[in-house]
Design a protein around this motif. Structure first.
Motif, PDB file in Angstrom:
ATOM      1  N   VAL A   1       0.060   1.969   9.875  1.00  0.00           N
ATOM      2  CA  VAL A   1      -1.080   2.593  10.540  1.00  0.00           C
ATOM      3  C   VAL A   1      -2.357   2.135   9.846  1.00  0.00           C
ATOM      4  N   LEU A  30       3.309  11.349   9.073  1.00  0.00           N
ATOM      5  CA  LEU A  30       4.241  10.236   8.919  1.00  0.00           C
ATOM      6  C   LEU A  30       5.484  10.617   8.109  1.00  0.00           C
ATOM      7  N   ALA A  46      -1.294  -5.758  11.156  1.00  0.00           N
ATOM      8  CA  ALA A  46      -2.316  -4.739  11.405  1.00  0.00           C
ATOM      9  C   ALA A  46      -3.698  -5.237  10.993  1.00  0.00           C
ATOM     10  N   GLU A 100       5.050  -0.695  14.898  1.00  0.00           N
ATOM     11  CA  GLU A 100       6.365  -0.227  14.452  1.00  0.00           C
ATOM     12  C   GLU A 100       7.421  -1.265  14.795  1.00  0.00           C
ATOM     13  N   TYR A 137       4.121   9.183  17.810  1.00  0.00           N
ATOM     14  CA  TYR A 137       3.197   9.101  16.675  1.00  0.00           C
ATOM     15  C   TYR A 137       1.908   8.379  17.063  1.00  0.00           C
ATOM     16  N   HIS A 138       2.020   7.365  17.880  1.00  0.00           N
ATOM     17  CA  HIS A 138       0.846   6.616  18.326  1.00  0.00           C
ATOM     18  C   HIS A 138      -0.117   7.525  19.081  1.00  0.00           C
ATOM     19  N   ILE A 162      -1.665  10.258  16.708  1.00  0.00           N
ATOM     20  CA  ILE A 162      -2.704   9.667  15.846  1.00  0.00           C
ATOM     21  C   ILE A 162      -3.961   9.410  16.656  1.00  0.00           C
ATOM     22  N   ILE A 189      -1.605   0.567  15.273  1.00  0.00           N
ATOM     23  CA  ILE A 189      -0.304   1.091  14.857  1.00  0.00           C
ATOM     24  C   ILE A 189       0.776   0.100  15.277  1.00  0.00           C
TER      25      ILE A 189
END
Length: 345
Positions: A47, A35, A235, A318, A333-334, A337, A316
């Motif tokens: 996250v 990150l 989240a 954003e 990034y998703h 991860i 996740i």
């Protein structure tokens, strides 16, 4: 009586526990490093990773508002995009369990006011699996892309129609149904967009020239798309949703099995040929089953992945949407991860 077996079991349990904690710590360290990267773009979101009731990772990185330099918090509120579809699917399936409808019912039977020429040939099951032949624009006059039940065409319109069905058969507004569902799951910070007046992080959508655009009227834009792609949540609330849905608190076992079984094939996805159930993607990679969905709406992107074998949730969110026709970059990034969690947990 010999004590070797109890001692052996105790030390084996201790060893497995220590190994699990070490693996979780290694994963958390890797995610921390990830990150901090700024290529191919910077991560800006939250996250949350949980396994068997234990939080493995839960952090926010970036800004809720760039102009005011307000840092993101773990508890911040986002629009979750197409994660909304599984919520609408559950409402329809609950109506089925009450005997108010059947998945083989046509739209014409359940929405008699719908005058579209295809209303008597599309079933609820086809809407739930994106095999209705409908395109995404909510246009009753538009021709079907294919004969119902023959091809997969991802369409937000499917779930907008399903929301109308659930409202019609229940006698309640869709928004009221969603709020009741969230209350049942303890999701105190989640809401349909219509009528929402609470906090929301600022949305940033990337333009073709590399600049970022903010939709000042984001809730007004989102209101019609609540059932398909604009529900509001956090989240932590999405983790509560996973506990409810996958923990057997919302649907009967047979209905849940029906929802999370492969009914169609979503080809052309960046993950490859992905199966589709009712409002969720269903797949098995390396004999590891996975129930998932991604979402994007305006300046928001989202991912919710559930791994039933290890009882693992990956969530996740954003508030930056790098829409440059390269979904691998958008969800970089998703996807990474997802890969790391699958490898280590």
């Amino acid at each position: 009586m010999p004590l070797s077996f109890p001692r052996t079991g105790y030390f084996l349990c201790l060893l497995l526990c220590c190994t699990s904690l070490k693996t979780a710590a290694q994963l958390a360290h890797r995610l921390d490093s990830l990150l901090q990267a700024d290529t191919p773009r910077a991560f800006n979101g939250v996250v949350l990773v949980e396994q068997k009731g234990r939080i493995i990772y839960y952090k926010a990185k970036g800004e809720a508002n760039r102009e005011k330099h307000i840092p993101l918090k773990k508890e911040d509120v986002f629009i979750i995009g197409s994660l909304s579809k599984q919520i609408t699917a559950v409402l329809v399936l609950q109506e089925m369990e009450k005997g108010h409808l059947h998945l083989t019912d046509t739209l014409h039977r359940l929405l008699p006011g719908l005058k579209a020429p295809w209303a008597d040939s599309i079933t609820l099951e086809q809407l739930l699996t994106h095999t209705s032949g409908l395109g995404s624009p909510p246009d009753e006059a538009a021709p079907l892309l294919s004969r119902p039940g023959t091809e997969f065409h991802y369409s937000n319109y499917n779930f907008m129609l399903l929301a109308q069905v659930a409202a019609h058969t229940s006698g309640k507004l869709y928004e009221a149904l969603v709020k009741d569902l969230f209350k049942r799951c303890g999701m105190k910070h989640s809401s349909p967009p219509r009528g929402y007046h609470g906090p929301l992080v600022t949305d940033y959508a990337e333009m073709p020239d590399g600049t970022w655009q903010v939709a000042d009227n984001i809730l007004e834009l989102a209101a019609p798309y609540g059932p398909s792609g604009a529900t509001i949540s956090t989240a932590a609330d999405l983790l509560r949703w996973n506990h409810c849905l996958h923990g057997g608190k919302l649907l009967q076992p047979a209905t849940y099995q029906l929802m999370t079984s492969r009914h169609a094939s979503r080809q052309g996805h960046r993950w490859g040929d992905v199966g589709y159930g009712f409002g969720v993607q269903v797949d098995s990679i390396g004999n590891i089953p996975e129930i998932s969905h991604n979402g994007n709406f305006a300046g928001f992107i989202a991912t919710d992945i559930y791994l039933p074998q290890s009882v693992t949730s990956i969530i996740i969110l954003e508030n930056v949407n790098a829409q440059n026709q390269d979904r691998n970059r958008t969800f970089y990034y998703h996807d990474l991860i997802r890969e790391w969690v699958r490898q280590q947990l």
